[in-house]
Every structure is written in structure tokens, then in C-alpha cells.
Scaffold this active site. Structure first.
Site, PDB file in Angstrom:
ATOM      1  N   ILE A 136      29.120  33.150  78.273  1.00  0.00           N
ATOM      2  CA  ILE A 136      29.178  33.888  76.993  1.00  0.00           C
ATOM      3  C   ILE A 136      27.789  33.851  76.345  1.00  0.00           C
ATOM      4  CG2 ILE A 136      30.326  34.061  74.754  1.00  0.00           C
ATOM      5  CD1 ILE A 136      32.557  32.244  75.869  1.00  0.00           C
ATOM      6  N   GLU A 190      35.087  16.333  86.833  1.00  0.00           N
ATOM      7  CA  GLU A 190      34.239  15.445  87.637  1.00  0.00           C
ATOM      8  C   GLU A 190      35.046  14.207  88.051  1.00  0.00           C
ATOM      9  OE1 GLU A 190      31.030  16.080  88.210  1.00  0.00           O
ATOM     10  OE2 GLU A 190      30.931  17.843  86.930  1.00  0.00           O
ATOM     11  N   LYS A 205      27.831  20.734  72.787  1.00  0.00           N
ATOM     12  CA  LYS A 205      27.791  22.201  72.644  1.00  0.00           C
ATOM     13  C   LYS A 205      27.961  22.594  71.185  1.00  0.00           C
ATOM     14  CE  LYS A 205      29.552  22.849  77.329  1.00  0.00           C
ATOM     15  NZ  LYS A 205      30.769  22.926  78.124  1.00  0.00           N
TER      16      LYS A 205
HETATM   17  N1  HSE Z   1      32.134  20.480  82.238  1.00  0.00           N
HETATM   18  C1  HSE Z   1      32.044  21.649  81.408  1.00  0.00           C
HETATM   19  C2  HSE Z   1      33.413  22.213  81.123  1.00  0.00           C
HETATM   20  C3  HSE Z   1      31.260  22.750  82.037  1.00  0.00           C
HETATM   21  O1  HSE Z   1      34.409  21.715  81.649  1.00  0.00           O
HETATM   22  O2  HSE Z   1      33.487  23.146  80.340  1.00  0.00           O
HETATM   23  C4  HSE Z   1      29.806  22.596  81.925  1.00  0.00           C
HETATM   24  O3  HSE Z   1      29.383  22.639  80.608  1.00  0.00           O
END
Ligand code: HSE
Length: 433
Positions: A136, A190, A205
């Protein structure tokens, strides 16, 4: 006259960018009027990497210094992530007077403002579209598209892994742990999923987006953060009874006192546009004082969607290099504006969802109601689905709008009650959509 590119980090994002630069080279050249040429790529295990066809003349190295000091590299792409080596790469490149394109949300949230200042001192650019909601173009929206507006509220679903997990629990009624295992198998989560499910990835973010939206120097520590580990399928059943659903909501809201910032599981109305964001997708909903509501939706991660963000940043920077650099909109405030000082979340007022798990006996509701009343908290509803296991009975109390401080004090008083199986679980009910 071409612009030379060097890439440090050929993992998921770096290889996506490289593939697009190679496969889409003709269209990129047509749009720019000159080619973007990858000169050198660096990765710790570069020999084992299979580069796309068309990269035969690209130099390969395991030493990032070869990239940032390469005489034909005008722009350095940093896609290694983390904060340690990435800091050195970016600082060295900027001091070498090379613009930098990065996907590094953690570093930009922590040190973005300093690195931006360094870029400015050296007369080069630092772009980070790929750092938030990969697919985005939200940086461009905030820096350019709606820069003339005054942002009042910003809500985001900024972590695809958490959104996948929550919407899977909602769909299949499966327990958190089994859905997390499925997310890991699918490659969303992960091996160590804590950055995603504890809200830290989303927090970085939101720190970047809120700095952009409100022109304030914010750091991740300014943001109250809570992850999704405590969510149970039954929370969705209760939420649905209330015509709500649950999302890991990133919130930045201007109030008269200052800026409220949080990342936390929250109830949002099922009718809200954000409630329709499912699976590993991201979305951002912004309310401006003048332009009112705008909404942005797309993939939040993935090699190619994030690769597009990198390549588009490269094109912007390459145009500056070729045609001169216009004054740029800072992604960070130069100084604190003051109007938007971050507030402590406990001052916020909202209705709350309190979920209890109890060993059933007479008088529990009366005991809880007494404590809530003592803290001046009005009860809106009590919900209890039929359940067989009286030793672990979940039920919910929703409150009238109350200050979070009062809710926290009441919960603190309740948490040691002998009938509780675990401490109460609290979520705000966001209604302003
Ligand atoms: N690990 C992040 C997510 C993606 O699950 O949105 C990379 O920023």
C-alpha cells in the site's frame, strides 16, 4: 544516462525488488526516460542465491561496503532488516552521498528522524515506502496525496500475520495455538512469532505513520502496545453477539489534550470497513479535517508487493538524481509541534469488553458488579453463552463508556478473586467508525 542501483540484502524483499527491476526493466525505462541499472548485490550467502535471468553482469559480493562505495552506484537499497548492520549500511551510504531506499520499519521507527537529518545534510534522499504495509503506497499518500489536509484520526491493520490468525480463529473457531502453527506452516509467521503477535511489528509501523500523519517526532515507546495471545474463539462469539468483531487495531487519534496512540486487540463494529479486512491483508483508514475519510487496502507483506514499493521509491529517487531534487516533504517532523504530544492511554474514555473465566458459583456477578460500581463504572450488558464446564466458564461484561484508568483499577482489584481461572481480559470497544 542510467542511474546505478546497489542492493544490500537479497532475502524475500530484496529478491522481489531485483526480480521486478529485471523483468519490468523495459516499462521502468519507458516511464523514467532512462534505465535503472542494478550494478551490485550483496548477501551473506550470495553464492547460493539464484539471481533472475538478466543479472549476469551484476557484481555479487558478501561485503556491503562494496555496494555503498561502488563508484557506479547512485542509490543503495537496504533490505537486510534489523537495526545493527542496517544502521551502518544506511549511515555509510548517506555519508557517501548516495540516496537510500529502505524497507526497514524497525530502524526507521527508532532512528528515522536522525537518519533523515543525515540524508538532508548530505543532500540526498532517504525513502521508506516499503517499511509500512508493503503493497500500500501509504507514505506517498501522507507525504503528498493528502499532505494538505489535517489528519484527525488514523486506524490501521498493519500486521498481516496477526490479522490472518484473528480472522482464522473467527472463521474456524480454532484455538490460538493451532492457528499460529498453521500461520507458521504457510510462511506468514516466523519461527519466533513474537514481533508479530505481541504487536511490536505493528508498533514500529504505527510510529512511522503517526509521525508522518501528525508531523510529530514519535518513537515506539510512545505507543501503548498489547498483542493477541490472549484471544480465544469464544471472544469472537461474544463479539458477534454484540455485532462487533476483533482486530489488532493500530490507532492514532488527535484529542484536545494530545495524541492517543495504541496497538491492541480491540472490538470494532462488524459494519466497519476495517472489519472486512481479512487474512494477511493490511488496511489504513484516515479521517482528515477537510478531506474526510479515505481508505487504503492491499497486501502488507510479500516479496513482490513490497518489491513494488522499493522499485517505485527507486524511480522517485532516480528522477531526483537526473532532474534535480525538489524540496521534499519530510517523513518526520523537524521539531515537535507540541499540539500532538503523546498521551497516556489510561485517560481515554470508551466502552470496554471484560471477559472473565471463572470456576462457577453463586454471587460472582454480584461481586464483580460491586467492584465496578465502586470505580464508578456502569455495566451495559452481561453475556454468557451456554457452556458445560462449570470449572472454566467464560462470560463477558460490557461497560458504559468509562475512563481506562478506572477499568484498570477495577481489574486490578478483581484479579485476585479466588473464582477466577485467569486474570480478566480487557479490550476497548471502538465505536467511532
Ligand atoms: N511480519 C509482517 C506482517 C510483515 O505479518 O505483517 C512484514 O512487515
Amino acid at each position: 544516462m542510467e542511474v546505478g542501483v546497489g542492493i544490500v540484502g537479497i532475502g524475500n524483499v530484496g529478491s522481489g525488488a531485483l526480480q521486478i527491476l529485471t523483468e519490468n526493466a523495459k516499462s521502468i525505462t519507458e516511464k523514467l526516460g532512462f534505465p535503472l541499472r542494478v550494478k551490485v548485490v550483496c548477501s551473506r550467502n550470495i553464492r547460493a542465491k539464484k539471481l533472475p535471468a538478466g543479472c549476469s553482469e551484476v557484481t555479487r559480493t558478501t561485503d556491503w561496503q562494496d555496494v555503498v562505495r561502488h563508484p557506479e552506484v547512485d542509490v543503495v537499497v537496504e533490505t537486510i532488516g534489523g537495526t545493527a548492520t542496517a544502521s551502518h549500511v544506511i549511515e555509510t551510504a548517506l555519508r557517501e552521498r548516495k540516496s537510500v531506499v529502505t524497507a526497514n520499519k524497525e530502524l526507521m521507527a527508532l532512528r528515522g528522524a536522525d537518519l533523515w537529518a543525515l540524508a538532508n545534510q548530505n543532500g540526498v534522499n532517504l525513502t521508506m515506502e516499503a517499511s509500512v504495509a508493503g503493497g500500500i503506497p501509504i507514505h506517498t499518500v501522507l507525504r503528498e496525496g493528502i499532505a494538505g489536509d489535517r489528519v484527525v484520526e488514523l486506524y490501521g491493520i498493519l500486521n498481516g500475520t496477526s490479522n490472518f490468525i484473528l480472522t482464522e480463529i473467527e472463521k474456524s473457531n480454532a484455538a490460538f495455538d493451532s492457528v499460529l502453527a498453521e500461520a507458521q506452516q504457510l510462511g506468514y509467521a516466523e519461527a519466533d512469532p513474537s514481533a508479530d503477535i505481541d504487536g511490536l511489528d505493528a508498533r514500529s509501523k504505527l510510529a512511522i505513520l503517526a509521525a508522518l500523519a501528525f508531523g510529530e517526532k514519535l518513537t515506539p515507546n510512545d505507543i501503548y502496545t498489547e498483542g493477541i495471545r490472549r484471544i480465544m474463539p469464544v471472544d469472537f462469539q461474544y463479539a458477534h453477539q454484540l455485532q462487533y468483531t476483533i482486530r489488532l487495531l493500530c490507532l492514532a487519534r488527535q484529542t484536545e489534550e494530545g495524541l492517543l496512540l495504541s496497538v491492541r486487540p480491540s472490538l470494532i463494529p462488524q459494519a466497519a470497513i476495517l472489519a472486512h479486512v481479512k487474512g494477511a491483508y493490511n488496511a489504513i483508514w484516515i479521517r482528515g479535517q477537510y478531506g474526510e475519510d479515505t481508505f487504503y487496502y492491499g497486501r502488507g507483506a510479500g516479496s513482490k508487493p513490497t518489491g513494488v514499493a522499493i522499485v517505485s521509491d527507486l524511480m522517485r529517487v532516480a528522477r531526483e538524481i537526473r532532474f534535480g531534487s525538489p524540496e521534499r516533504v519530510s517523513p518526520f517532523a523537524h521539531e515537535r509541534l507540541g499540539d500532538y504530544k503523546p498521551l497516556k492511554v489510561p485517560i481515554q474514555k470508551a466502552p470496554y469488553y471484560l471477559r472473565f473465566r471463572v470456576e462457577d458459583k453463586a454471587g460472582i456477578i454480584a461481586a464483580l458488579a460491586t467492584i465496578l460500581a465502586k470505580h464508578n463504572i456502569g455495566i451495559d450488558a452481561v453475556l454468557q453463552l451456554p457452556r458445560e464446564d462449570w470449572r472454566d466458564l467464560p462470560f463477558v461484561i460490557t461497560t458504559e463508556p468509562a475512563q481506562e484508568q478506572a477499568i484498570r483499577e477495577a481489574v486490578f482489584e478483581i484479579r485476585d478473586a479466588e473464582f477466577l481461572v485467569e486474570p480478566p481480559f480487557v479490550m476497548p470497544m471502538e465505536r467511532g467508525f
